[in-house]
Design an enzyme around this catalytic site. Structure first.
Site, short mmCIF file in Angstrom:
data_model
loop_
_atom_site.label_atom_id
_atom_site.label_comp_id
_atom_site.label_asym_id
_atom_site.label_seq_id
_atom_site.Cartn_x
_atom_site.Cartn_y
_atom_site.Cartn_z
CB THR A 1 -0.90 0.00 1.27
OG1 THR A 1 -1.53 -1.26 1.34
CG2 THR A 1 -1.92 1.10 1.23
CE LYS B 1 3.61 -0.71 12.84
NZ LYS B 1 2.45 -0.28 12.16
CB VAL C 1 5.47 7.16 14.98
CG1 VAL C 1 4.48 7.35 16.12
CG2 VAL C 1 6.62 6.30 15.42
CB ILE D 1 0.58 12.90 12.00
CG1 ILE D 1 -0.84 12.39 11.82
CG2 ILE D 1 0.60 14.18 12.82
CD1 ILE D 1 -1.52 11.99 13.14
N GLY E 1 -11.45 -2.93 5.70
CA GLY E 1 -10.01 -2.89 5.43
C GLY E 1 -9.23 -2.08 6.46
CD GLU F 1 -2.39 -6.01 9.45
OE1 GLU F 1 -1.88 -7.13 9.50
OE2 GLU F 1 -1.78 -4.95 9.62
CG ASP G 1 0.45 -0.39 15.47
OD1 ASP G 1 1.14 -0.59 14.45
OD2 ASP G 1 -0.11 0.70 15.70
CE LYS H 1 1.79 2.97 14.62
NZ LYS H 1 0.35 2.92 14.30
N GLY I 1 -2.69 4.73 5.67
CA GLY I 1 -3.20 5.00 4.32
C GLY I 1 -2.06 5.26 3.35
N1 HSE Z 1 -2.16 -0.62 11.98
C1 HSE Z 1 -1.88 0.76 12.22
C2 HSE Z 1 -3.11 1.44 12.79
C3 HSE Z 1 -1.51 1.54 11.01
O1 HSE Z 1 -4.18 0.83 12.89
O2 HSE Z 1 -3.01 2.60 13.16
C4 HSE Z 1 -0.07 1.55 10.68
O3 HSE Z 1 0.75 1.93 11.73
#
Ligand code: HSE
Length: 432
Positions: A17, A108, A135, A139, A190, A193, A204, A208, A305
């Protein structure tokens, strides 16, 4: 002697992506990028194991399934790594640095786990390692923290840094969905996952906040230092009761500095519903930073995105390419301070929301309040909610004043042993 170049060559590893977005931006905005760099930025080779992806490229001729051919190509100046995960991405990054190539990555996990070593390695080789996209997606966070906010003594970061979980919590709050239905919706759209564990369980967000805390506090914070809980135990009642009490529920990543120690944690939090962070809904991210000079700074935007994230990847590549073209050195990393004590979660102090199911009979509340009192936890309110007369039980919601986590966990263990307590349904920390 400075080598005079007529173009800067890029090798892109990973055409998913974000990679697809990078290839598109480099093609569509080539003229404007050339103006900014001084010479063209050329996508010389793109590697991905899935060769059906080559047709999405403006020039499919640059496609290969062999990432090594990028690392071994002496003409490539900048490697953009966008495959994610630890293996083989870490080997690729290290090999690129060893080959004196600059690196841009959105990874990350690697930055959180190995950032200080990799940055030291890239400094030694006098190449850049840039990771703005790791991260907060689109932004800009890392460059502002490293540069614009660096004189500031940053005392805290409160951030909604995972769009998947923020989407799910928003749907639970606004549409009254239960967790599993909201997760299914996020997967269908989408946003989540097929295997959502990393997002849902807070891994995740932990990666970060480890990266952000390391930069903000100039100290080494790794994912193992970050206490994390996910959102799967949230229920629709929690959002209803939170609303009645004037709070929103968000999965926050929090980093705070307290003297010589810091705390870094990820978990669901009650925040007052008039806070700006409480209004960050859906897949959006926001980062609230408190500094002694700036006071509160809030950055808000799309945390994922293709185009938003590819934008910051390309911006990192442009920054490197300009310095190559001008023959200027990229600034080495600032050294980290001596390690700070990272407080275990048991040492934090906060307020709490507790939802529990208890027997609906005389004297029950007295037993429960005694446990809180014995552990020096002061109750600020106790509200009886739904009564289920068929099983003679009732749900109560207790809000506490500030208490020690250790005391609260002890109180929970003791309450679980009381016969009149059917279930401790949820415990959520409160950040005012
Ligand atoms: N999986 C992450 C989120 C996006 O849902 O924010 C990429 O870091």
């Amino acid at each position: 002697m400075i080598e005079v170049k007529d173009k800067i060559n890029i090798g892109l590893i990973g055409l998913g992506t974000i990679g697809g977005g990078v290839a598109k931006i480099l093609h569509d905005k080539a003229d404007s990028i050339t103006k900014q760099v001084g010479i063209p930025l050329v996508l010389r080779r793109v590697a991905d194991l899935d060769d059906t992806r080559k047709d999405s490229l403006p020039d499919p001729g640059v496609f290969t399934t062999d990432a090594r051919s990028i690392l071994e190509d002496p003409e490539i100046d900048i490697v953009i790594e966008l495959i994610g995960g630890e293996k083989p991405a870490k080997d690729f990054i290290e090999e690129a640095i060893r080959q004196n190539k600059h690196v841009v990555t959105a990874n990350k996990e690697i930055l959180a786990k190995y950032g200080p070593e990799l940055l030291a390695m890239s400094d030694e080789r006098q190449v850049g390692l840039f990771y703005e996209a790791s991260v907060g997606g689109g932004i800009p966070l890392i460059a502002p923290l490293k540069r614009n906010l660096q004189v500031n003594n940053i005392t805290s970061i409160h951030t909604i840094i995972n769009g998947t979980t923020n989407y799910i919590l928003t749907r639970m709050e606004k549409a009254g969905l239960e967790f599993s239905a909201a997760l299914k919706e996020a997967q269908d759209l989408g946003y989540a996952e097929a295997n959502p564990t990393s997002d849902i369980e807070g891994f995740d967000a932990a990666y970060k906040i480890a990266i952000l805390a390391t930069i903000a506090f100039h100290t080494d914070v790794r994912p193992d230092d970050v206490y994390h809980e996910g959102i799967s135990r949230m229920a629709s009642q929690d959002f209803r009761y939170a609303g009645e009490l004037g709070y929103a529920i968000k999965l926050l990543a929090i980093a705070k500095k307290e003297g010589d120690s810091i705390q870094v944690r990820v978990h669901p939090v009650f925040i007052p519903d008039d806070m700006l962070l409480a209004k960050v809904d859906g897949v959006f991210n926001a980062v609230q930073i408190e500094g002694d000079l700036t006071g509160r700074v809030i950055l808000y935007g799309r945390g994922a995105g293709s185009e938003p994230t590819a934008n910051v990847v390309v911006a990192d590549a442009i920054h490197i390419a300009r310095s190559i073209n001008l023959g200027t050195e990229l600034q080495p990393e600032l050294p980290l301070d001596a390690p700070k004590l990272i407080k275990p979660i048991s040492e934090i102090e906060t307020r709490y929301y507790i939802r529990m199911t208890i027997a609906d009979q005389p004297g029950v509340l007295a037993q429960i309040t005694r446990v809180f009192g014995d552990n020096l936890i002061s109750i600020s309110s106790a509200i009886q909610k739904e009564v289920d007369s068929t099983v003679q039980s009732t749900e109560i919601v207790i809000m506490t004043h500030t208490a020690k986590e250790q005391a609260m966990q002890q109180a929970i263990d003791q309450m679980k042993k009381l016969e009149v307590v059917k279930e401790i349904n949820n415990l959520i920390r409160v950040e005012d």
